[in-house]
Motif scaffolding. Structure first.
Motif, PDB file in Angstrom:
ATOM      1  N   UNK A 224       0.828  -1.211   0.000  1.00  0.00           N
ATOM      2  CA  UNK A 224       0.000   0.000   0.000  1.00  0.00           C
ATOM      3  C   UNK A 224       0.862   1.262   0.000  1.00  0.00           C
ATOM      4  N   UNK A 225       0.277   2.368  -0.486  1.00  0.00           N
ATOM      5  CA  UNK A 225       1.026   3.622  -0.572  1.00  0.00           C
ATOM      6  C   UNK A 225       1.468   4.109   0.802  1.00  0.00           C
ATOM      7  N   UNK A 226       0.609   3.970   1.807  1.00  0.00           N
ATOM      8  CA  UNK A 226       0.990   4.400   3.158  1.00  0.00           C
ATOM      9  C   UNK A 226       2.172   3.602   3.681  1.00  0.00           C
ATOM     10  N   UNK A 227       2.167   2.285   3.408  1.00  0.00           N
ATOM     11  CA  UNK A 227       3.284   1.460   3.841  1.00  0.00           C
ATOM     12  C   UNK A 227       4.559   1.826   3.101  1.00  0.00           C
ATOM     13  N   UNK A 228       4.452   2.133   1.834  1.00  0.00           N
ATOM     14  CA  UNK A 228       5.632   2.549   1.080  1.00  0.00           C
ATOM     15  C   UNK A 228       6.215   3.852   1.636  1.00  0.00           C
ATOM     16  N   UNK A 229       5.336   4.821   1.963  1.00  0.00           N
ATOM     17  CA  UNK A 229       5.834   6.074   2.535  1.00  0.00           C
ATOM     18  C   UNK A 229       6.482   5.849   3.893  1.00  0.00           C
ATOM     19  N   UNK A 230       5.900   4.976   4.699  1.00  0.00           N
ATOM     20  CA  UNK A 230       6.485   4.696   6.017  1.00  0.00           C
ATOM     21  C   UNK A 230       7.859   4.037   5.883  1.00  0.00           C
ATOM     22  N   UNK A 231       7.971   3.068   4.973  1.00  0.00           N
ATOM     23  CA  UNK A 231       9.253   2.396   4.786  1.00  0.00           C
ATOM     24  C   UNK A 231      10.289   3.354   4.201  1.00  0.00           C
ATOM     25  N   UNK A 232       9.858   4.268   3.294  1.00  0.00           N
ATOM     26  CA  UNK A 232      10.798   5.244   2.739  1.00  0.00           C
ATOM     27  C   UNK A 232      11.281   6.206   3.815  1.00  0.00           C
ATOM     28  N   UNK A 233      10.354   6.658   4.691  1.00  0.00           N
ATOM     29  CA  UNK A 233      10.763   7.550   5.779  1.00  0.00           C
ATOM     30  C   UNK A 233      11.718   6.847   6.734  1.00  0.00           C
ATOM     31  N   UNK A 234      11.441   5.582   7.018  1.00  0.00           N
ATOM     32  CA  UNK A 234      12.338   4.827   7.904  1.00  0.00           C
ATOM     33  C   UNK A 234      13.728   4.675   7.289  1.00  0.00           C
ATOM     34  N   UNK A 235      13.774   4.359   6.001  1.00  0.00           N
ATOM     35  CA  UNK A 235      15.075   4.220   5.338  1.00  0.00           C
ATOM     36  C   UNK A 235      15.822   5.549   5.281  1.00  0.00           C
ATOM     37  N   UNK A 236      15.088   6.647   5.028  1.00  0.00           N
ATOM     38  CA  UNK A 236      15.743   7.965   4.983  1.00  0.00           C
ATOM     39  C   UNK A 236      16.289   8.345   6.349  1.00  0.00           C
ATOM     40  N   UNK A 237      15.508   8.092   7.400  1.00  0.00           N
ATOM     41  CA  UNK A 237      16.002   8.387   8.748  1.00  0.00           C
ATOM     42  C   UNK A 237      17.226   7.554   9.087  1.00  0.00           C
ATOM     43  N   UNK A 238      17.226   6.310   8.678  1.00  0.00           N
ATOM     44  CA  UNK A 238      18.393   5.460   8.934  1.00  0.00           C
ATOM     45  C   UNK A 238      19.622   5.977   8.196  1.00  0.00           C
ATOM     46  N   UNK A 239      19.433   6.408   6.936  1.00  0.00           N
ATOM     47  CA  UNK A 239      20.571   6.952   6.189  1.00  0.00           C
ATOM     48  C   UNK A 239      21.084   8.251   6.815  1.00  0.00           C
ATOM     49  N   UNK A 240      20.183   9.123   7.262  1.00  0.00           N
ATOM     50  CA  UNK A 240      20.616  10.361   7.903  1.00  0.00           C
ATOM     51  C   UNK A 240      21.364  10.086   9.205  1.00  0.00           C
ATOM     52  N   UNK A 241      20.897   9.101   9.967  1.00  0.00           N
ATOM     53  CA  UNK A 241      21.595   8.762  11.204  1.00  0.00           C
ATOM     54  C   UNK A 241      23.013   8.265  10.916  1.00  0.00           C
ATOM     55  N   UNK A 242      23.152   7.409   9.886  1.00  0.00           N
ATOM     56  CA  UNK A 242      24.491   6.934   9.530  1.00  0.00           C
ATOM     57  C   UNK A 242      25.371   8.075   9.039  1.00  0.00           C
ATOM     58  N   UNK A 243      24.786   9.029   8.282  1.00  0.00           N
ATOM     59  CA  UNK A 243      25.569  10.171   7.796  1.00  0.00           C
ATOM     60  C   UNK A 243      26.052  11.034   8.956  1.00  0.00           C
ATOM     61  N   UNK A 244      25.190  11.237   9.964  1.00  0.00           N
ATOM     62  CA  UNK A 244      25.622  12.033  11.126  1.00  0.00           C
ATOM     63  C   UNK A 244      26.723  11.335  11.909  1.00  0.00           C
ATOM     64  N   UNK A 245      26.617  10.033  12.029  1.00  0.00           N
ATOM     65  CA  UNK A 245      27.669   9.291  12.732  1.00  0.00           C
ATOM     66  C   UNK A 245      28.989   9.390  11.988  1.00  0.00           C
ATOM     67  N   UNK A 246      28.941   9.264  10.658  1.00  0.00           N
ATOM     68  CA  UNK A 246      30.165   9.365   9.863  1.00  0.00           C
ATOM     69  C   UNK A 246      30.759  10.764   9.960  1.00  0.00           C
ATOM     70  N   UNK A 247      29.886  11.813   9.925  1.00  0.00           N
ATOM     71  CA  UNK A 247      30.387  13.185  10.047  1.00  0.00           C
ATOM     72  C   UNK A 247      31.011  13.424  11.421  1.00  0.00           C
ATOM     73  N   UNK A 248      30.397  12.872  12.478  1.00  0.00           N
ATOM     74  CA  UNK A 248      30.962  13.033  13.820  1.00  0.00           C
ATOM     75  C   UNK A 248      32.320  12.338  13.934  1.00  0.00           C
ATOM     76  N   UNK A 249      32.432  11.150  13.344  1.00  0.00           N
ATOM     77  CA  UNK A 249      33.723  10.466  13.368  1.00  0.00           C
ATOM     78  C   UNK A 249      34.771  11.260  12.604  1.00  0.00           C
TER      79      UNK A 249
END
Length: 325
Positions: A224-249
């Motif tokens: 469903x479209x709602x599930x796709x948006x939720x999974x995309x938001x989750x993946x984007x948040x995960x990528x941003x968290x990894x980017x912040x960790x890499x920038x901090x390192x």
């Protein structure tokens, strides 16, 4: 006229390769025995002695008619089947001994024989998208493609009215049952395992019909479209968290390098002046109008120091001239 070999031995060998038992076989046998419905298996094919007097009369009359109208009836009595086909012949409603005929030429009686041609090539069909509720309560639409072929022409004609639609309906129900027992994560990551289980279930269900399921592939899983948006938001948040960790390192490593550079400059004051000259060289190479006047650090330290008791003017002037020099 060329004679053709029987296909019964070949089909029976292919049919008995997999020693599986359909779960509904015992129930079907019990109900058939209770109602006393005779079921003809492949081995129970009729021969010439099974016909009654009326049947024999019709057969003799057919031969007499062929003899009278020959050679005009040759085109009706001789049939040809291709290499990929087999012919199932019913004479007065009974299957002829020998099972399926072909490939090649064979002789029939036009008045009493009925012929059914069966294609042995692999056929494919798409399973329509099935909207199923998974085990973790997520609605998904899954479709698949099934590859199957007929290995027993006699069973495909005598045991099911229309073998292809029956196989398609069984594939749809099997897909729905299989997806309903899996979670969304299992459906997305274990498509091959689900396809293999579905293939085994379909092969077991279509074996009494003389069908061999060769391959099953899960082609698409739609969310469903709602599930796709939720999974995309989750993946984007995960990528941003990894980017912040890499920038901090990176900042941590850079600060360590700057600390080491500061320690080197502190141990050798002339290194700071060399750094000034290197910066001026880089700026002048860019051909811009920026003008930089370097100020000695000692002069800035002198400005930051608190005012000291008034000293003789000659001594202060000498110290300032030493700094500027």
């Amino acid at each position: 006229m060329a004679t053709t070999k029987s296909y019964s031995d070949e089909s029976r060998a292919a049919y008995n390769n997999n020693n599986r038992i359909h779960p509904a076989t015992n129930a079907n046998m019990t109900s058939n025995q209770a109602t006393k419905i005779p079921i003809n298996n492949d081995s129970n094919q009729s021969d010439e002695s099974d016909y009654d007097l009326c049947g024999w009369i019709l057969i003799v009359l057919s031969y007499i008619l062929i003899g009278i109208t020959a050679p005009f009836t040759i085109c009706l009595c001789i049939k040809v089947v291709q290499e990929y086909e087999r012919a199932v012949i019913f004479r007065l409603g009974r299957i002829l001994r020998g099972g399926a005929k072909g490939p090649g030429l064979f002789f029939i009686l036009p008045c009493v024989d009925t012929i059914y041609k069966v294609d042995l090539r692999t056929t494919t069909f798409n399973v329509p998208p099935q909207e199923v509720l998974t085990r973790d309560s997520v609605t998904v639409a899954v479709d698949a493609v099934v590859y199957s072929r007929i290995v027993d022409p006699v069973a495909s004609v005598t045991r099911v009215s229309n073998v292809l639609p029956a196989t398609q309906l069984l594939a749809q129900t099997s897909l729905r049952n299989m997806i309903g027992t899996k979670t969304l994560q299992e459906i997305l990551s274990d498509r091959e395992a689900i396809a293999n289980l579905m293939e085994a279930q379909l092969d077991e269900g279509t074996e009494p019909w003389g069908i061999k399921v060769e391959r099953v592939e899960i082609t698409d899983v739609r969310l469903p479209q709602s599930m796709q948006r939720s999974m995309a938001a989750e993946a984007e948040a995960s990528r941003e968290a990894r980017a912040k960790v890499i920038a901090a390192e990176g900042e941590q490593k850079a600060s360590r390098q700057l600390k080491e550079a500061a320690d080197v400059i502190a141990s050798s004051p002339i290194a700071l002046q060399l750094r000034y000259l290197q910066t001026l060289t880089q700026i002048s190479a860019e051909k811009n109008s920026t003008i930089i006047f370097p100020i000695p650090i000692e002069l800035m330290n002198l400005v930051r120091q608190p005012s000291a008791p008034t000293a003789p003017s000659g001594r202060s002037n000498n110290r300032l001239s030493d700094i500027l020099n």
